[in-house]
Design an enzyme around this catalytic site. Structure first.
Site, mmCIF file in Angstrom:
data_model
loop_
_atom_site.group_PDB
_atom_site.id
_atom_site.type_symbol
_atom_site.label_atom_id
_atom_site.label_comp_id
_atom_site.label_asym_id
_atom_site.label_seq_id
_atom_site.Cartn_x
_atom_site.Cartn_y
_atom_site.Cartn_z
ATOM 1 N N CYS A 190 0.821 -1.210 0.000
ATOM 2 C CA CYS A 190 0.000 0.000 0.000
ATOM 3 C C CYS A 190 0.853 1.257 0.000
ATOM 4 O O CYS A 190 0.693 2.144 -0.831
ATOM 5 C CB CYS A 190 -0.917 -0.044 1.223
ATOM 6 S SG CYS A 190 -1.796 1.465 1.507
ATOM 7 N N CYS A 247 -1.619 1.813 -2.940
ATOM 8 C CA CYS A 247 -2.581 2.884 -2.705
ATOM 9 C C CYS A 247 -1.957 4.282 -2.695
ATOM 10 O O CYS A 247 -2.473 5.197 -3.355
ATOM 11 C CB CYS A 247 -3.278 2.696 -1.355
ATOM 12 S SG CYS A 247 -3.440 1.007 -0.791
ATOM 13 N N LYS A 280 -0.220 5.463 -5.983
ATOM 14 C CA LYS A 280 -1.284 5.457 -6.992
ATOM 15 C C LYS A 280 -2.197 6.654 -6.827
ATOM 16 O O LYS A 280 -2.488 7.383 -7.777
ATOM 17 C CB LYS A 280 -2.037 4.121 -6.866
ATOM 18 C CG LYS A 280 -3.174 3.866 -7.803
ATOM 19 C CD LYS A 280 -4.491 4.458 -7.406
ATOM 20 C CE LYS A 280 -4.973 4.110 -6.036
ATOM 21 N NZ LYS A 280 -5.442 2.723 -5.901
ATOM 22 N N TYR A 337 -8.611 -3.298 -11.401
ATOM 23 C CA TYR A 337 -8.196 -2.143 -10.602
ATOM 24 C C TYR A 337 -6.871 -1.539 -11.080
ATOM 25 O O TYR A 337 -6.803 -0.396 -11.487
ATOM 26 C CB TYR A 337 -7.892 -2.611 -9.179
ATOM 27 C CG TYR A 337 -8.939 -2.600 -8.133
ATOM 28 C CD1 TYR A 337 -9.305 -1.434 -7.475
ATOM 29 C CD2 TYR A 337 -9.499 -3.793 -7.708
ATOM 30 C CE1 TYR A 337 -10.203 -1.466 -6.418
ATOM 31 C CE2 TYR A 337 -10.398 -3.832 -6.662
ATOM 32 C CZ TYR A 337 -10.749 -2.660 -6.011
ATOM 33 O OH TYR A 337 -11.623 -2.704 -4.969
ATOM 34 N N GLU A 394 -6.577 1.912 -13.225
ATOM 35 C CA GLU A 394 -6.114 3.083 -12.463
ATOM 36 C C GLU A 394 -4.822 3.638 -13.056
ATOM 37 O O GLU A 394 -4.674 4.854 -13.240
ATOM 38 C CB GLU A 394 -5.894 2.698 -10.993
ATOM 39 C CG GLU A 394 -7.199 2.438 -10.258
ATOM 40 C CD GLU A 394 -6.997 2.126 -8.779
ATOM 41 O OE1 GLU A 394 -7.953 2.286 -8.017
ATOM 42 O OE2 GLU A 394 -5.894 1.706 -8.398
ATOM 43 N N HIS A 438 -26.493 20.634 -0.129
ATOM 44 C CA HIS A 438 -26.469 21.267 -1.436
ATOM 45 C C HIS A 438 -25.348 22.294 -1.505
ATOM 46 O O HIS A 438 -25.110 22.990 -0.517
ATOM 47 C CB HIS A 438 -27.818 21.964 -1.675
ATOM 48 C CG HIS A 438 -28.006 22.405 -3.084
ATOM 49 N ND1 HIS A 438 -28.095 21.523 -4.129
ATOM 50 C CD2 HIS A 438 -28.103 23.659 -3.613
ATOM 51 C CE1 HIS A 438 -28.255 22.202 -5.258
ATOM 52 N NE2 HIS A 438 -28.267 23.497 -4.966
ATOM 53 N N GLU A 485 -25.675 14.398 -2.762
ATOM 54 C CA GLU A 485 -27.092 14.661 -2.469
ATOM 55 C C GLU A 485 -28.016 13.916 -3.430
ATOM 56 O O GLU A 485 -29.177 13.667 -3.125
ATOM 57 C CB GLU A 485 -27.405 16.164 -2.469
ATOM 58 C CG GLU A 485 -27.355 16.827 -3.827
ATOM 59 C CD GLU A 485 -27.702 18.317 -3.778
ATOM 60 O OE1 GLU A 485 -28.741 18.674 -3.195
ATOM 61 O OE2 GLU A 485 -26.936 19.116 -4.343
#
Ligand code: FAD
Ligand code: NAP
Length: 667
Positions: free
Chosen positions: A229, A234, A237, A370, A374, A642, A647
């Site tokens: 990671c 992660c 990346k 993935y 990515e 908002h 939302e």
């Protein structure tokens, strides 16, 4: 809670007041925590098949395959005697013998650890058996020794058990000897899961050793402490994804009034240096935090060499041996290669990409999950010419409606896709950094062959669990022979009771950093902290950081239909247009929201999917609601914020079944 590792003998009291560790163990047993029983309940030793070395002791009794054929009767006697000398309970057995199994079960039922030598699975076993039976003056196995004294065969062992009791027999000054180990817990692998688990165990008072070692890639790339990671996953990346997003922001900026007078260029070197510097600080931070938590760390490769015993080899080849009451396998995975001519010589993987010393240039990405999408996404975002070679579908296992929209968006933003082809050969046309490579690929459907030239070929075709070279066969840990993954029970325990596994090596679990960390912490709390909470692998949220980010939690539409039946699910969906994208006129009707409800379960939301900016941030919050069992009605009664993308989930009213219009024209 104190450490059970003592310098001399580790003892368990059989009379009087139990020591603290024993008392807490009993408390745990009362709590029903079976996985957190004492070492005595779990340490049923196995003897390795080819050699009896290391069985439950420090001594090395070598009668390995080559030496054995020449072993004299005296050598065999010494082997037998050393096993007897080094083990509190030594059982000579045959794996197919029912009486032998019964005797072993008897010791298991008393929670007394033993060492057994399976003579039918041992090199020179037949000759050993002859010598043993002569020495012991027995007619057949099992032959049992306790505290270096012969108990006898099956009948005699059962009789001693009934009339005297083995606990009594093994007692010294009112105490039963337990094996003594260097550590309470040895963690193999200092990545996301291993580091979290080791620190947690040390916090709970345990003596912990972490072994972490990075085998360099075929091109020689290596990195520091922290696992995939931090170093090659992660973190770099996401930072490179952010680099690409900034590129997009620069394109949008003039519409918001920014006057960018000069042509804006991107420097690969500056980016990788900044990313690598940050990673370096994390590597350092991990070392410090291990030290602060009193976890011993060795930069060494761990490999089981016998029950409760591991060999740690550092990068200079120096070997050390350690024992532990328990082990945790957290060795993660490494990228797979195609196994075609030129792949290891000329191709890179994600393990090389993030620290590549030169800009990769025109790149072919092989794979469609993935990692592939990515990396292809951010490389294209940096302005590079990128092609993705897809064997079958995009993002297998994910909602295909979402996966295809991701592909379409990438295609519209310059990424080329070659579908249903697989590379068969990679050749170097020109050396250099980058050089030039020729890729030959075959159709997955017919006999057509294509060729293409690229500066870089990035293989992202999946990852293999690091389980095949860590001596699991020496201790009897079963793996799925096809995938290399380790099956565990719901307490992350392997088939060998004192050995556990977490993270990417696990069979059938999501390969994500937070999953490895969570499982590791919970496991350790169960083992040493009296907890009973197990890792819940259901409804784990995830995000694919493609240019159009994709967040998901729960079932894909396909899986929901398969599980509940098409009539029993309702899918609500809508496109949406992030306000930030309106002024620069970007991509209307590309961002997409979808929830899948289980009609018969009060419209409970069983699938959540979002395509759009900050999809991970959005999904994280909704994942908590899904964990709490949120229904569509509750979602509808939630008041939105908002103007934000999320939302949209509070106002979803069009069902997919209805075919109603979901296109958006404004906010
Ligand atoms: P790892 O972190 O891989 O750690 C294992 C460690 O053990 C490594 O340091 C390894 O070198 C070491 N080791 C192996 N064998 C031995 C041995 N015999 N002795 C000593 N040490 C050994 N997950 C996310 O959640 N989000 C993301 O955005 C994400 N992005 C990713 C991007 C990429 C390109 C990749 C490849 C993965 C990504 N992941 C992501 C997945 C994530 O990195 C893994 O799920 C996670 O690192 C698994 O943790 P682990 O502890 O199981 O193993
Ligand atoms: P993966 O999910 O196993 O996907 C492998 C991909 O390579 C698939 O598209 C597969 O195609 C293809 N492939 C396999 N063999 C091939 C071959 N011989 N030729 C051509 N294509 C081939 O692997 P991954 O992308 O490396 O990801 C590994 C794990 O890391 C993931 O499961 C994920 O959990 C984790 N990860 C997470 C993140 C994140 O959280 N954002 C990011 C990256 C990685 P088929 O579909 O045809 O089999």
């Amino acid at each position: 809670m104190g450490s059970s590792v003592r310098k001399g003998k580790v003892v368990r009291q059989t009379g009087g007041h139990p020591p603290a560790a024993t008392a807490s163990r009993r408390q745990q047993e009362r709590n029903g925590n079976n996985t957190r029983r004492s070492a005595v309940t779990e340490d049923y030793y196995h003897t390795p098949q080819k050699t009896a070395e290391t069985c439950c002791s420090e001594s090395r009794i070598i009668y390995g395959s080559e030496k054995n054929s020449n072993a004299t009767a005296r050598d065999l006697e010494v082997t037998i005697q050393t096993l007897i000398d080094n083990n509190n309970v030594m059982i000579f057995s045959r794996s197919t013998c029912k009486r032998c199994s019964k005797v072993k079960d008897l010791f298991k039922s008393m929670n007394i650890p033993y060492c057994s030598l399976e003579l039918d699975q041992t090199e020179d076993g037949q000759r050993l058996e002859v010598v043993l039976l002569e020495l012991a003056m027995e007619r057949s196995v099992p032959v049992v020794y306790a505290r270096q004294t012969k108990v006898g065969g099956y009948e005699r062992t059962v009789k001693v058990h009934r009339e005297i009791g083995f606990l009594k027999l093994l007692e010294v000054n009112g105490q039963v000897e337990e094996p003594s180990y260097d550590y309470d817990l040895i963690v193999i692998g200092g990545g996301s899961g291993g580091l979290a688990a080791s620190k947690e165990a040390a916090k709970l008072g345990k003596k912990v050793l972490v072994l972490d070692f990075v085998v360099p890639t075929p091109l020689g790339t290596r990195w520091g402490l922290g696992g995939t990671c931090v170093n090659v996953g992660c973190i770099p990346k996401k930072l490179m994804h952010q680099t690409a997003l900034l590129g997009q922001a620069i394109k949008d900026a003039p519409k918001f009034g920014w006057q960018l007078d000069e042509k804006v260029n991107h420097s690969w070197d500056t980016m990788t240096e900044a990313v690598q510097n940050y990673i370096g600080s994390l590597n350092w931070g991990y070392r410090v935090s291990l030290r602060e938590n009193n976890v011993t760390y060795e930069n060494a490769y761990g490999e089981f060499v016998g029950p409760h015993k591991i060999k740690a080899t550092n990068n200079k080849g120096v070997e050390k041996f350690y024992t532990a009451e328990r082990f945790l396998i957290a060795t993660g995975e490494r990228p797979r290669y195609l196994g075609i001519p030129g792949d290891k010589e000329y191709c890179i993987t994600s393990d090389d990409l993030f620290s590549l010393a030169y800009c990769p240039g025109k790149t072919l990405v092989v794979g469609a999950s993935y990692v592939a999408l990515e990396c292809a996404g951010f490389l294209a975002g940096l302005g590079l010419d990128v092609t993705v070679m897809v064997r079958s579908i995009l993002l297998r296992g994910f909602d295909q409606d979402m996966a295809n929209q991701i592909g379409q968006h990438m295609e519209e933003h310059g990424v080329k896709f070659i579908r249903r082809y697989v590379p068969t050969k990679v050749e170097q046309i020109k050396e250099g950094y980058p050089g030039l490579l020729k890729v030959t690929a075959h159709s997955a459907e017919n006999s057509e062959v294509i060729e293409g030239e690229y500066n870089t070929v990035l293989l992202a075709i999946g990852r293999d669990a690091c389980t095949r070279k860590i001596g699991l066969e020496e201790v009897g840990v079963k793996i799925n022979e096809k995938t290399g993954k380790i099956p565990v029970n719901d307490g992350e325990q392997t088939n060998v009771p004192y050995i556990y596994a977490i993270g990417d090596v696990l069979e059938g679990k999501m390969e994500l950093t937070p999953v490895a960390i969570h499982a590791g912490r919970l496991l350790v709390r169960r083992l040493y902290g009296g907890s009973r909470i197990k890792c819940d692998y259901v409804n784990v949220p995830t995000t694919v950081f493609t240019p159009l980010e994709y967040g998901a939690c729960g079932y894909s539409e396909e899986k929901a239909i398969e599980k509940f039946g098409e009539d029993n699910i309702e899918v609500y969906h809508s496109y949406f247009w992030p306000l930030e994208w309106t002024v620069p006129s970007r991509d209307n009707n590309k961002c997409y929201a979808k929830v899948i409800c289980h009609i018969r379960d009060k419209d409970r939301i069983v699938g959540f999917h979002v395509l759009g900016p900050n999809a991970g941030e959005i999904t994280q919050g909704f994942a908590a609601a899904i964990k709490c069992g949120i229904t569509k009605e509750q979602l509808d009664s939630t008041i939105g914020i908002h103007p934000v993308c999320a939302e949209i989930f509070t106002t979803l009213s069009v069902t997919k079944r209805s075919g109603g219009d979901i296109l958006q024209s404004g906010c």
